[in-house]
Design a protein around this motif. Sequence first.
Motif: not given
Length: 730
Positions: A101-106, A199-203
């Motif tokens: 998974a990839i999270g963009i903190d922007l 939690f969205a990334l954990y999903n």
Amino acid sequence: MKQKISPWFTRFAISTAITLLIITFVSDAFFHFGFFDRTKLSFIDRDFATRGPLPIPQDSLGVVLVTFSDQTDNSLPEHFPYPRSYYAHAIQNLNRAGVRAIGIDLTFELADKKGAAEDKALFNAIRRYKDVVVAGKTDIRSDEASIRRQNEDFHSIFYSADSSVGIVYVPNDQDGIYRRYWPLAKVPGEERYIPTFAFALYNKYLNLPSTTTCKDTTGAFFIGSHRIPKYDDVSMLINYVGPAQQTYRKIDFADILDDKTFKTKEELQLGVDINTFDDPDIGWLQTGILKNKIVIIGPAFPESKDIFPVSIAKPEHPDENLMYGMEIHANALQTLLSGDFIVALPLKERVLIVWLFSLLTFLVVSVLKHLKWKRSYLLEVAAVLFIGIEIYAVLYFSHYFFAAHRLLMPVVSPIAAVLANYVGSAVYQYLTERKQKVMIKGMFSQYLNPTVVDELIAHPEKLRLGGERRELTVLFSDIAGFTTFSEKLPPEELVLVLNEYLSAMTEIVFNNDGTLDKYEGDAVMAFWGAPVELDNNALHACNAALEMQERLVAIREKWKGEGKPDVYVRIGLNTGEMVVGNMGGTGRFDYTVIGDSVNLGSRLEGANKQYGTYIMASERTRDMVEDFFIFRELDLLIVKGKTKPIKVFELVGKKSDSVDRQKLDAIEEYAKGLALYRQKRFEEAIGQFRKALSVNPDDQPSKIYIERSQLYLAAPPPDDWNGVFVLKTK
């Protein structure tokens, strides 16, 4: 048997009552008062500091950080904020590397200024790979109102690509530290919730739908079968793996972009491909480090203002506890991935611990205080030591269970219980002994000074006719010309006047922690340092002497209006070794002092008459307080009954007060004259003393030394003359 059981039952009841107060107002078991919230939170930080970083290799962690920094800006053709196509390219490369998974903190609230093609590239990448979460936020709301937006996209234009938005807001505690993490956020104006960023990334990691939110149950949140223990009703505690900048593997954003299809500034300038991402020998793609990881992309430079204080700091720099927001999300996510949750001890167990510490403390301290031993202070030391051991045990086991079992133990409430029960036990012991103390006070208060009575109540062993040798300060005062003074008043009025004077002087002695020894007609004798020891008994005595003279100014003014004669008092002060104790016969005794040092104090009081002064002190007294008071040397004196000369001084005033400038100038000239006098330069000394008199015509010591100098000019002293003056009278 009943008499023995009753006191112990009382102790048990008192301890239980204290426990109830502690769990109510400290543990907040029934209502949230919040009196000790900050203190409780600080112990969580102490637990992290004691535990230190977790011994987990960087590449064993489930999260990797891809960061923007100044170095990134120097490497990429475009500057931050970067074109959206950069993020699309990074998503493509990271998926080539096998990330989960990839999270963009922007937050992408507005269209890219560089054109619609940039937004389309990122939109398509999110929709294609379905493993991307972008940052989102909700509008501010309150109990009174909330803002409901049409077509809610949580401030991200890419929400419709995959509904994969995670709310990046993280709550801080009342001391500003970030310790907790919300699993979900409420959609303003709706009974609908959205997952937070981690939690969205954990999903994504669990292959759950993007909008899945955890189930809220008593004591825990659930995502599928995965249980997440609650810290409070709305959050979990973040189990920080380690301090900022040192824990997670960090890869520069430019290194992820730099494949064979992308040109960095260095490659353009050198004309050589570097390809840090897909180089067959050194590229990140080949290392396998990114495979099955969750990657968070975000800023890691101070200008981003995305930096916050957290519970954990660098061991070598405990005050450096700032962490970038992307690292906070990473720690929350790693907590979810590892299942290594910090669990708070349930309320029932917390109450039981508080009650056990309360009962143990009260009973043990009560037993120690109940014992009768000659060295009673050792019992008090033992009680304090026991309290210290209990507090140490609370802290030790708190740190141990936190580090070894991720269990958050109560600290403040058990320590509060220990301290409260120590105090409670002391109060109980005081009340049980009060009857005996009242009896002792009734027996001796009519004979002894109240201070002495209190000392005897505390230390009955001091009720002996013998004494002990201590260094004390004694004060003698006497009304100058009392015979003449008394002849001006009828006997009845004289008694009233003396009572008023003696009451004022006694009050000053007591206010300055002195012990009144006795009255002898108009004379007052007092001493300092016994029965209660003082840090500097001479300091208290000098303060009392000056206050006496100040009070006499007011008394003279008052008596002048009443037609009574003026009253002036001479005071003698001496510090030295004396014998102090209860002295007298078996039927009657007084607490008093005796010895040569006492006699010298009396002689100094009388010696004031020779010099026209009102407060004379010995050299030892002066030495103990010269940092606080102004003195001037009067003479080298041999008092009656002695053969060894002593230096005597006039106590002029406090250094902290504003002493009359004229008087200080006169003293300065006087001191120069005294030095000349000791050198047998009598003609010059006379001139100097006259200068002192020109400044202060009432300076009696200067007049005396002029008279002596004139005598020595007429009849010079012998060669071995040392300036000593022999006092013939008392």
